[in-house]
Design an enzyme around this catalytic site. Structure first.
Site, PDB file in Angstrom:
ATOM      1  CB  ILE A   1      -0.972  -0.029   1.213  1.00  0.00           C
ATOM      2  CG1 ILE A   1      -2.190   0.829   0.971  1.00  0.00           C
ATOM      3  CG2 ILE A   1      -0.278   0.345   2.495  1.00  0.00           C
ATOM      4  CD1 ILE A   1      -3.324   0.577   1.965  1.00  0.00           C
TER       5      ILE A   1
ATOM      6  CG  HIS B   1       9.016  -6.215   2.263  1.00  0.00           C
ATOM      7  ND1 HIS B   1       8.215  -5.084   2.270  1.00  0.00           N
ATOM      8  CD2 HIS B   1       9.044  -6.658   3.540  1.00  0.00           C
ATOM      9  CE1 HIS B   1       7.795  -4.857   3.508  1.00  0.00           C
ATOM     10  NE2 HIS B   1       8.280  -5.790   4.300  1.00  0.00           N
TER      11      HIS B   1
ATOM     12  CG  HIS C   1       5.256  -9.360   5.183  1.00  0.00           C
ATOM     13  ND1 HIS C   1       4.831  -9.354   6.507  1.00  0.00           N
ATOM     14  CD2 HIS C   1       6.017  -8.245   5.035  1.00  0.00           C
ATOM     15  CE1 HIS C   1       5.316  -8.279   7.118  1.00  0.00           C
ATOM     16  NE2 HIS C   1       6.052  -7.593   6.248  1.00  0.00           N
TER      17      HIS C   1
END
Ligand code: 5GP
Ligand code: ZN
Length: 115
Positions: free
Chosen positions: A35, A103, A101
């Protein structure tokens, strides 16, 4: 280990309860645009199953899938000149969302060491 955590933002993205730009999905993982991109390309690759971070995961297949998915997504987005993969773990690692997660950052040069 639960499959999802009620108040986890990334579990909500997996369940499509909050919108995101999903760019890849299979049975195990999804990838979507960050985001707040830190680079021209900034993709997050996550397992659908909720794990807090790398400290909690010992599943070799899941970790392998995550990294291979990160590579495939990077190459599909044309990052053939290279890219940065990052897994922030815990408070000192700079982790802010506690659902593991990877990146994938690309589209510019990434200096080393990071901040
Ligand atoms: P961390 O700091 O935990 O390694 O990375 C978390 C990343 O998730 C940040 O880069 C942040 O911009 C991104 N992020 C946080 N909330 C959302 C969201 O609701 N949607 C998307 N697509 N990314 C998010
Ligand atoms: Zn989660």
């Amino acid at each position: 280990m639960s499959n999802s955590s009620e108040d986890c933002i990334f579990c909500k993205i997996v369940k499509k309860e909050i919108p995101s730009k999903i760019i890849f999905e299979n049975d195990d993982c999804i990838a979507f645009n960050d985001i707040k991109p830190a680079s021209p390309t900034h993709i997050l690759v996550i397992p659908k199953k909720h794990y807090k971070n790398l400290i909690e995961v010992n599943d070799k297949e899941l970790l392998g899938n995550l990294l291979l998915t990160a590579k495939e997504v990077a190459l599909k987005h044309g990052l053939t000149d290279g890219f940065r993969t990052v897994i922030n773990t815990g408070d000192n690692g700079g982790q802010t969302v506690y659902h593991i997660h990877v990146h994938v950052l690309g589209g510019r040069f990434h200096k080393w060491p990071p901040g």
